[in-house]
Design a protein around this motif. Structure first.
Motif, short mmCIF file in Angstrom:
data_model
loop_
_atom_site.label_atom_id
_atom_site.label_comp_id
_atom_site.label_asym_id
_atom_site.label_seq_id
_atom_site.Cartn_x
_atom_site.Cartn_y
_atom_site.Cartn_z
N THR A 1 0.84 -1.21 0.00
CA THR A 1 0.00 0.00 0.00
C THR A 1 0.86 1.25 0.00
OG1 THR A 1 -1.55 -1.25 1.36
CG2 THR A 1 -1.95 1.11 1.16
N GLY A 2 1.96 1.22 0.76
CA GLY A 2 2.87 2.36 0.83
C GLY A 2 3.49 2.65 -0.53
N SER B 1 1.58 6.56 -6.98
CA SER B 1 0.50 7.45 -7.45
C SER B 1 0.87 8.91 -7.19
CB SER B 1 -0.83 7.11 -6.77
OG SER B 1 -0.79 7.44 -5.41
N PHE B 2 1.60 9.17 -6.09
CA PHE B 2 2.05 10.53 -5.80
C PHE B 2 3.04 11.00 -6.87
CE2 PHE B 2 5.20 13.38 -3.79
CZ PHE B 2 4.37 14.44 -3.47
N ARG B 3 3.97 10.08 -7.25
CA ARG B 3 4.95 10.40 -8.31
C ARG B 3 4.24 10.69 -9.63
NH1 ARG B 3 9.73 5.94 -7.58
NH2 ARG B 3 10.84 6.95 -5.87
N LEU C 1 2.61 14.01 -9.48
CA LEU C 1 3.63 15.06 -9.54
C LEU C 1 4.12 15.27 -10.97
CD1 LEU C 1 5.19 17.02 -7.68
CD2 LEU C 1 6.98 15.29 -7.52
N VAL C 2 4.38 14.16 -11.65
CA VAL C 2 4.82 14.23 -13.05
C VAL C 2 3.75 14.91 -13.91
CG1 VAL C 2 5.33 12.84 -15.11
CG2 VAL C 2 6.42 12.28 -12.94
N MET C 3 2.49 14.54 -13.71
CA MET C 3 1.38 15.14 -14.47
C MET C 3 1.28 16.64 -14.21
SD MET C 3 -0.06 13.04 -16.50
CE MET C 3 -1.60 13.84 -16.88
N VAL C 4 1.44 17.04 -12.93
CA VAL C 4 1.36 18.45 -12.55
C VAL C 4 2.48 19.24 -13.26
CG1 VAL C 4 1.69 20.08 -10.64
CG2 VAL C 4 0.14 18.15 -10.37
#
Length: 199
Positions: A3-4, A10-12, A15-18
């Motif tokens: 899960t971690g 998903s955070f990465r 971030l890449v999308m942003v």
């Protein structure tokens, strides 16, 4: 655990999308601002004078053999325009308002030819309208020659006498001018009604 890792992944991804969106947005903004900085050329003035410098106006419709002239009569610091006939006739302010401004320097739609060789192509050898202006203290003369209408009827071909550049002027300007010749803007003086009774 798993899960971690999935949260980090998903955070990465987020971030890449942003970052991609930010770069894309910045690029679009740069394109728009760089395009705005390029000066847009406005259509050229066919001629340009101060409204107050125009002293006399002659308009002719050569094809209709009609003409009219207007004279500015100065009294002290003030002046009035008259129909330049013998005797001079007062002008209807309702009809005359804004005319001298229209004649001080209309903006063309665009230049059609810089070095015209065939004046007949635009009807300029047999003008539909000729306007002569007397300008300033030196009494400079300017003659505007108007030829045919454009095929779409939205403009007329215009050239200055002794010049070679042909311009397009809006048909509404032309309509206002020819109406002054066809229907002179004379102020109709109402006859005074006599209050005296005849015995």
């Amino acid at each position: 655990g798993g899960t971690g890792r999935s949260i980090i992944m998903s955070f990465r991804n987020t971030l890449v999308m942003v970052i991609i969106l930010a770069l894309l947005g910045g690029f679009i903004f740069y394109l728009q601002t760089s395009q705005k900085k390029e000066p847009t050329e406005s259509p050229p003035d066919v001629w340009s004078y101060e409204e107050d410098d125009i002293n006399h106006i002659t308009m002719r419709l050569p094809r209709e053999k009609k003409a009219i002239a207007f004279a500015k009569v100065v009294k002290g610091n003030d002046y009035n325009w008259f129909i330049d006939s013998s005797p001079r006739k007062p002008i209807s302010l309702k009809r005359w308002g804004g005319i001298v401004l229209l004649l001080s320097g209309p903006q063309s739609r665009r230049v059609i030819a810089n070095q015209v060789t065939d004046m007949d192509l635009y009807g300029l050898n047999t003008p539909s309208l000729e306007i002569s202006l007397v300008i300033g203290k030196k009494k400079e003369n300017l003659t505007v020659i108007v030829g045919d209408r454009t095929p779409d009827d939205k403009a007329v071909y215009v050239i200055l006498k002794e010049h070679k550049t042909v311009y397009l002027l809006d048909h509404t300007w032309y309509e206002v001018m020819i109406r002054l010749v066809r229907e002179p803007p004379e102020e109709k003086v109402r006859p005074r009604i006599s209050l005296e009774t005849t015995a």
